[in-house]
Design a protein around this motif. Sequence first.
Motif, PDB file in Angstrom:
ATOM      1  N   ASN A   6       5.689  -2.403  -4.815  1.00 28.04           N
ATOM      2  CA  ASN A   6       5.469  -1.803  -5.941  1.00 28.04           C
ATOM      3  C   ASN A   6       6.676  -1.613  -7.015  1.00 28.04           C
ATOM      4  O   ASN A   6       6.924  -0.866  -7.724  1.00 28.04           O
ATOM      5  CB  ASN A   6       5.301  -0.069  -5.519  1.00 28.04           C
ATOM      6  N   VAL A  40       4.029   1.027 -14.379  1.00 25.27           N
ATOM      7  CA  VAL A  40       3.746   2.269 -14.236  1.00 25.27           C
ATOM      8  C   VAL A  40       2.328   2.538 -13.619  1.00 25.27           C
ATOM      9  O   VAL A  40       1.779   3.234 -12.563  1.00 25.27           O
ATOM     10  CB  VAL A  40       3.801   3.021 -15.584  1.00 25.27           C
ATOM     11  N   ARG A  79       2.282   1.332  -9.827  1.00 22.97           N
ATOM     12  CA  ARG A  79       2.848   2.248  -8.857  1.00 22.97           C
ATOM     13  C   ARG A  79       1.984   3.418  -8.904  1.00 22.97           C
ATOM     14  O   ARG A  79       1.959   4.310  -7.769  1.00 22.97           O
ATOM     15  CB  ARG A  79       4.320   2.784  -9.445  1.00 22.97           C
ATOM     16  N   ALA A  80       0.927   3.618  -9.647  1.00 26.80           N
ATOM     17  CA  ALA A  80      -0.093   4.476  -9.500  1.00 26.80           C
ATOM     18  C   ALA A  80      -1.007   3.960  -8.406  1.00 26.80           C
ATOM     19  O   ALA A  80      -1.694   4.783  -7.637  1.00 26.80           O
ATOM     20  CB  ALA A  80      -0.884   4.824 -10.641  1.00 26.80           C
ATOM     21  N   HIS A 109      -0.385  10.561 -15.020  1.00 28.82           N
ATOM     22  CA  HIS A 109      -1.352   9.662 -15.244  1.00 28.82           C
ATOM     23  C   HIS A 109      -2.504  10.171 -15.966  1.00 28.82           C
ATOM     24  O   HIS A 109      -3.525   9.403 -16.190  1.00 28.82           O
ATOM     25  CB  HIS A 109      -1.914   8.957 -13.945  1.00 28.82           C
TER      26      HIS A 109
END
Lengths: 273, 436
Positions: free
Chosen positions: A72, A102, A105-106, A133
């Motif tokens: 990640n 971003v 990592r979601a 998010h």
Amino acid sequence: MDATVTTQNVSGATVPVPMPMPASKVAARGVNVHYGAKHALKSVDIDIRENQVTAFIGPSGCGKSTFLRCINRMNDTIASCRVTGDLRLDGQDIYDRSVDVVQLRARVGMVFQKANPFPKSIFENVAYGPKIHGLATKRSEFEEIVEKSLRGAGLWEEVKDRLDDPGTGLSGGQQQRLCIARAIAVSPEVILMDEPCSALDPIATAHVEELIDGLKSDYTIVIVTHNMQQAARVSQRTAFFHLGTLVEEDDTAKIFTNPRDERTQGYITGRYG
Amino acid sequence: MTDMSVPAAPASRHTGPEARLRLEKRYASERRFERYGMAALSFAIAALFLLLWTILSNGATAFFQTHIRLEVHFDPATIDPDGKRDPAAFRQANWAAVARAALQEKFPEVRGRLPLRQLDALLSDGAQIELLRMVSADPGLLGQRREVWLLTSSDVDMIQKGHSARDVPEASRRVNDAQLSWLDRLAAEGRLEKRFNTRFFTAADSRQPELVGVWGGVVGSFLTLGMTLLLAFPMGVAAAIYLEEYAPKNRFTDLIEVNINNLAAVPSIVYGLLGLAVFLQFFGMPRSAPIVGGVVLALMSLPIIIIASRAALRSVPPSIREAALGIGASKMQAIFHHILPLAMPGIMTGTIIALAHALGETAPLLMIGMVAFVVDIPAGPLSPSTVLPVQIFMWADNPERGFVEKTSAAIMTLLVFLLLMNAAAIWLRKKFERRW
Ligand SMILES: Nc1ncnc2c1ncn2[C@@H]1O[C@H](COP(=O)(O)OP(=O)(O)OP(=O)(O)O)[C@@H](O)[C@H]1O
Ligand SMILES: [Mg+2]
């Protein structure tokens, strides 16, 4: 998908079972990691299969966390860290310029060794991810996500009456499950867990393990552990790291009964570690 | 030791007389250390109390001012000869004559120019202003007689408070025998009293010590510090965040870091010179203005705020940052949602300490003309003003006896403000502190 339960015998001859290959979610080819001059990970090739639990085992300092953090891109936060090679999530290069960290990592959530809830309320801890998010906007939507995630993490019954209490006020095991809830609240595809039970007592550990077993139908899970029994209990695949190299990766049952490499044999039988 | 001794009971190395001796020594050194600490602390406390006591004993009397009660005749013939009841005309009136008439009524036997002048000198010029204020507020007083408490001159006040001696030869006194006898008569009639000095908390500077007030300095300090806070806090925190979170670690940022640390140690007068050269001479900003003082003090406070903020940011556990980044917060979100709130108590404590420092600062403000004699309460950040410490400096410099107590009283005011700021710092810290 549950083709892995075929060999449960701990000793004796193994029966190599042909099984349908689940799709590989994360694929690494020749991944090298340097911390400054230190070569921490040497040419790692691995396929992490979808909707399975993969355990990383190996002696301390062999690079398990390092590889996990590559997936990640948490290593980006370390200035001296340099990653080379080919690492793909669903066939897409994780280290490509076009990849948004971003968003990555979601999709690839992480649970850390030490439970690290935010010093905010339980509710806010879980709702934070969906909020940033933009997965929910209305209070009711957040409430739904929070309940679902806390249920998923097996924590709902314990905290449903005190969602506004600080997350840091929970017990260690509860905090760790809160962190798991926080990770699954953003609906990731992969969950990386770095020794999630190392600070927990056997009961809490059993709790988390049960949880991992339940989660694998929806998520691809990678777990780092120093506990051989745990690896054997929760994982379908096991990868053994040693001194920065991936020594072997195979069905968990096979690793624990009939490893190909003698270093693996030595490690799992406790001759070193 | 050889190992041929009896192997029976393996004597522990932690019992026996030798061990006890070692233990004794350790305790002795611990006790000694404790005593040093207590001695140092008692010395510090004693010094502090001496300081406070000196200031208090010198300054306590400043909060009361001697007044004379006189029956004043608000004579329309003197105050409002045209009978127009025009406030502007009141201001032109001969109030000295009104006050003198009241005194003369009390002491009808006093004749001659010189004795009359001496009689006048009992009252402060402030008495006339008070009379004017009374009539302006209530023109209905015209033509009436009222008992009024009128402010005495500082010389009388000093005698009454015992700060000036009565029992010295007349020639070395500022109050002569005749005046003393008048005062004694007034006192005997209960017409002499020390009354609370509200003017001290509402007025600005004056040439007469009985008329001075700290409010001008307080407002000036407030405006200056407000400006300082407005500039230094956002800039300092932003700089700290950038340096701590974003800046690459290279030679250049190392250089910046060293320079910030050095700037924190630069003597404050240098900042004053900088302000003089840059803001007054180059940019032509007004002299004596709180806005310039605020900018100069902001420059002075910046390094302290940056250093404190960076330390506070660094002390946030890295696990919090990882947690935020791990679920996909952007760097800015991680900083503003998680790291900054946790660092806030530390940042605010640093800022308030820097501001408290700036509040007591005199030297740089002298350079930019805030040492001016300002009799009006400053109206805004551009109007000429002074600040509390400079006010103290100016009064301390004044040779008149009446200023001594005012100086101490102003110091007390400054200390109260410092205490309030520190209390605010503690309160903010408590309020924003979170466990993790
Ligand atoms: N931030 C870093 N900077 C420099 N070297 C690092 C850093 N993090 C890890 N290393 C080095 O990389 C190697 C692999 O570390 P890693 O944390 O991946 O080990 P690990 O297998 O997770 O060990 P453990 O089981 O003890 O957690 C170690 O030799 C370690 O010293
Ligand atoms: Mg590790």
